[in-house]
Design a protein around this motif. Structure first.
Motif, PDB file in Angstrom:
ATOM      1  N   GLY A  38      36.571  32.113  42.654  1.00 18.61           N
ATOM      2  CA  GLY A  38      36.594  32.707  41.489  1.00 18.61           C
ATOM      3  C   GLY A  38      37.748  34.200  41.869  1.00 18.61           C
ATOM      4  N   PHE A  39      37.759  34.654  42.831  1.00 23.70           N
ATOM      5  CA  PHE A  39      37.750  36.400  43.482  1.00 23.70           C
ATOM      6  C   PHE A  39      39.291  35.974  42.751  1.00 23.70           C
ATOM      7  N   LEU A  40      39.909  35.105  43.077  1.00 28.43           N
ATOM      8  CA  LEU A  40      41.549  35.195  42.730  1.00 28.43           C
ATOM      9  C   LEU A  40      41.281  34.777  41.072  1.00 28.43           C
ATOM     10  N   GLU A  41      40.202  34.114  40.631  1.00 26.95           N
ATOM     11  CA  GLU A  41      40.881  33.866  39.161  1.00 26.95           C
ATOM     12  C   GLU A  41      40.493  35.257  38.745  1.00 26.95           C
ATOM     13  N   ALA A  42      39.673  35.787  38.828  1.00 28.08           N
ATOM     14  CA  ALA A  42      39.081  36.917  38.017  1.00 28.08           C
ATOM     15  C   ALA A  42      39.728  37.769  38.364  1.00 28.08           C
ATOM     16  N   SER A  43      39.636  38.478  36.241  1.00 24.95           N
ATOM     17  CA  SER A  43      40.753  39.804  36.698  1.00 24.95           C
ATOM     18  C   SER A  43      40.059  41.251  37.071  1.00 24.95           C
ATOM     19  N   PRO A  44      40.485  41.928  37.706  1.00 24.47           N
ATOM     20  CA  PRO A  44      40.577  43.340  37.821  1.00 24.47           C
ATOM     21  C   PRO A  44      39.663  43.595  37.265  1.00 24.47           C
ATOM     22  N   GLU A  45      39.211  43.905  35.897  1.00 26.63           N
ATOM     23  CA  GLU A  45      38.121  44.522  35.683  1.00 26.63           C
ATOM     24  C   GLU A  45      37.236  43.747  34.973  1.00 26.63           C
ATOM     25  N   HIS A  46      37.643  42.468  35.044  1.00 23.98           N
ATOM     26  CA  HIS A  46      36.048  41.630  35.290  1.00 23.98           C
ATOM     27  C   HIS A  46      35.234  42.108  37.224  1.00 23.98           C
ATOM     28  N   VAL A  47      36.547  41.884  38.107  1.00 22.62           N
ATOM     29  CA  VAL A  47      35.498  42.410  39.474  1.00 22.62           C
ATOM     30  C   VAL A  47      35.003  43.556  39.582  1.00 22.62           C
ATOM     31  N   SER A  48      35.580  44.870  38.847  1.00 23.60           N
ATOM     32  CA  SER A  48      35.336  46.356  38.632  1.00 23.60           C
ATOM     33  C   SER A  48      33.852  46.438  38.082  1.00 23.60           C
ATOM     34  N   LYS A  49      33.154  44.884  37.920  1.00 18.98           N
ATOM     35  CA  LYS A  49      31.936  45.047  37.324  1.00 18.98           C
ATOM     36  C   LYS A  49      31.156  44.333  38.808  1.00 18.98           C
ATOM     37  N   LEU A  50      31.572  43.434  39.493  1.00 14.15           N
ATOM     38  CA  LEU A  50      30.461  43.254  40.303  1.00 14.15           C
ATOM     39  C   LEU A  50      29.640  44.147  40.385  1.00 14.15           C
ATOM     40  N   ALA A  51      29.733  45.332  41.106  1.00 11.93           N
ATOM     41  CA  ALA A  51      29.468  45.703  41.747  1.00 11.93           C
ATOM     42  C   ALA A  51      27.683  46.235  40.904  1.00 11.93           C
ATOM     43  N   TRP A  52      27.893  46.522  39.429  1.00 11.70           N
ATOM     44  CA  TRP A  52      27.425  47.089  38.633  1.00 11.70           C
ATOM     45  C   TRP A  52      26.219  45.755  38.552  1.00 11.70           C
ATOM     46  N   ASN A  53      26.132  44.209  37.877  1.00 16.35           N
ATOM     47  CA  ASN A  53      26.082  43.584  37.987  1.00 16.35           C
ATOM     48  C   ASN A  53      24.529  43.194  38.988  1.00 16.35           C
ATOM     49  N   VAL A  54      25.559  43.405  40.669  1.00 19.60           N
ATOM     50  CA  VAL A  54      24.230  42.975  41.479  1.00 19.60           C
ATOM     51  C   VAL A  54      23.340  44.216  41.971  1.00 19.60           C
ATOM     52  N   ALA A  55      23.865  44.962  40.957  1.00 15.35           N
ATOM     53  CA  ALA A  55      22.755  46.342  41.550  1.00 15.35           C
ATOM     54  C   ALA A  55      21.917  46.333  40.407  1.00 15.35           C
ATOM     55  N   ALA A  56      21.811  45.084  39.198  1.00 13.67           N
ATOM     56  CA  ALA A  56      21.008  44.735  38.391  1.00 13.67           C
ATOM     57  C   ALA A  56      19.501  44.405  38.629  1.00 13.67           C
ATOM     58  N   PRO A  57      18.850  44.548  39.941  1.00 13.43           N
ATOM     59  CA  PRO A  57      17.392  44.345  40.655  1.00 13.43           C
ATOM     60  C   PRO A  57      16.485  45.975  40.743  1.00 13.43           C
ATOM     61  N   ALA A  58      18.336  47.242  41.401  1.00 14.32           N
ATOM     62  CA  ALA A  58      17.962  48.050  41.717  1.00 14.32           C
ATOM     63  C   ALA A  58      17.324  49.268  39.804  1.00 14.32           C
ATOM     64  N   ARG A  59      18.236  48.602  39.183  1.00 14.71           N
ATOM     65  CA  ARG A  59      17.893  49.344  38.081  1.00 14.71           C
ATOM     66  C   ARG A  59      16.595  49.197  37.412  1.00 14.71           C
ATOM     67  N   CYS A  60      16.494  47.357  37.439  1.00 13.14           N
ATOM     68  CA  CYS A  60      15.144  47.246  36.569  1.00 13.14           C
ATOM     69  C   CYS A  60      14.154  47.987  36.911  1.00 13.14           C
ATOM     70  N   GLU A  61      13.441  48.252  36.062  1.00 11.56           N
ATOM     71  CA  GLU A  61      12.316  48.884  36.441  1.00 11.56           C
ATOM     72  C   GLU A  61      11.338  48.690  37.043  1.00 11.56           C
ATOM     73  N   LYS A  62      10.659  47.502  36.689  1.00  8.50           N
ATOM     74  CA  LYS A  62       9.776  46.584  37.502  1.00  8.50           C
ATOM     75  C   LYS A  62      10.181  46.433  39.004  1.00  8.50           C
ATOM     76  N   PRO A  63       9.008  46.409  39.969  1.00  3.61           N
ATOM     77  CA  PRO A  63       9.386  45.586  41.249  1.00  3.61           C
ATOM     78  C   PRO A  63      10.626  44.395  41.050  1.00  3.61           C
ATOM     79  N   VAL A  64      10.953  44.232  42.162  1.00  2.00           N
ATOM     80  CA  VAL A  64      11.835  42.615  42.276  1.00  2.00           C
ATOM     81  C   VAL A  64      11.437  42.497  44.178  1.00  2.00           C
ATOM     82  N   ILE A  65      11.499  41.316  43.975  1.00  2.00           N
ATOM     83  CA  ILE A  65      11.075  41.090  45.540  1.00  2.00           C
ATOM     84  C   ILE A  65      12.191  39.747  45.923  1.00  2.00           C
ATOM     85  N   ALA A  66      12.843  39.835  47.143  1.00  2.00           N
ATOM     86  CA  ALA A  66      14.048  38.570  47.465  1.00  2.00           C
ATOM     87  C   ALA A  66      12.848  38.202  48.459  1.00  2.00           C
TER      88      ALA A  66
END
Length: 268
Positions: A82-110
């Protein structure tokens, strides 16, 4: 009892490789990575996970969110092709998406067991608590692909364990056991595999016993002041302390303490 949850958002009508359940009686939501056998996280799933965390953050029935993997492994990482197929714009959003648990106001347990590699490790690092099984192996293996972590993994890890250990993990694609992760401060707790679910449930109940307002404030304060000067962090702490002094929850906590009873917090 947990019930499968469906979302109104058009992009969440068909979840890609994971499922969501809510148990209103336990005020708990479970996000379960479920793409057997190793729960590989697709590019589409990253976008959807962000939207799911945002939706659960706004759901009044949920106090605590648990992120886990179905079966013996949390996740072996992302969809490499998927990394080779994704557009540069999509790849640029990866860190923002993965940071969603940190931005969530509620406690998140892994809840980690087995392989917790690549984006699986990065998602876990973005959570507030990482409860590991003795079977857990954490790794950022991107060097084996001629790449580096791209969704906050090395940056978050360096904050936790420092540059020396982070280089050891990242530059050697080294695997870290659950017990070693506990020693290094990566994992919050480490349990025998058959005791992991009970430990997570106990933590959920513990977190539910506190003021939702105080929990949200503590999480945001700690995240926001993580890279601040000590004097700035102390100033922010004092401002948030002053704000909470005016809350109904704080008054309830003080009154319950003096009355020697359990407080009933309402989050206001």
């Amino acid at each position: 009892m947990s019930e499968p949850h469906r979302f109104d958002h058009p992009a969440l009508q068909s979840l890609d490789g994971f499922r969501v359940a809510i148990d209103p009686s336990a005020e708990r939501a479970d996000i379960v990575l479920d793409r057997p056998p190793y729960n590989v996280v697709s590019m589409a799933a990253r976008d959807q996970l962000r939207l799911v965390f945002e939706a659960l953050d706004a759901d009044a029935r949920v106090r605590v969110i648990v992120l886990s993997g179905a079966g013996a492994h949390f996740s072996s990482g992302g969809d490499i092709k998927g990394f080779l197929e994704a557009s540069p714009e999509h790849v640029s959003k990866l860190a923002w998406n993965v940071a969603a648990p940190a931005r969530c106001e509620k406690p998140v347990i892994a809840m980690n067991r087995g392989y917790c590699f690549g984006v699986g490790f990065e998602l876990s690092l973005a959570c507030d608590f990482r409860l590991a099984s003795e079977t857990t192996l954490y790794s950022l293996p991107e060097q084996k692909l001629g790449q580096i972590p791209g969704s906050g993994g090395s940056a978050r890890l360096q904050k936790i364990v420092g540059v020396t250990r982070t280089k050891d993990i990242v530059m050697r694609s080294k695997r870290i056991s659950g017990s070693q992760a506990l020693d290094w401060g990566i994992a919050t707790e480490c349990h025998p595999d058959d005791a992991l679910e009970a430990a997570v449930a106990a933590l959920v109940d513990e977190l539910r016993s506190f003021s939702p307002l105080a929990q949200r404030t503590a999480k945001k304060l700690l995240n926001d002041s993580d890279d601040a000067l000590l004097s700035t962090a102390i100033e922010l702490e004092g401002l948030n302390y002053s704000r909470l002094r005016m809350s109904d929850d704080f008054r309830e906590g003080v009154e319950a303490f003096h009355a020697k009873r359990r407080p009933t917090f309402k989050g206001v």
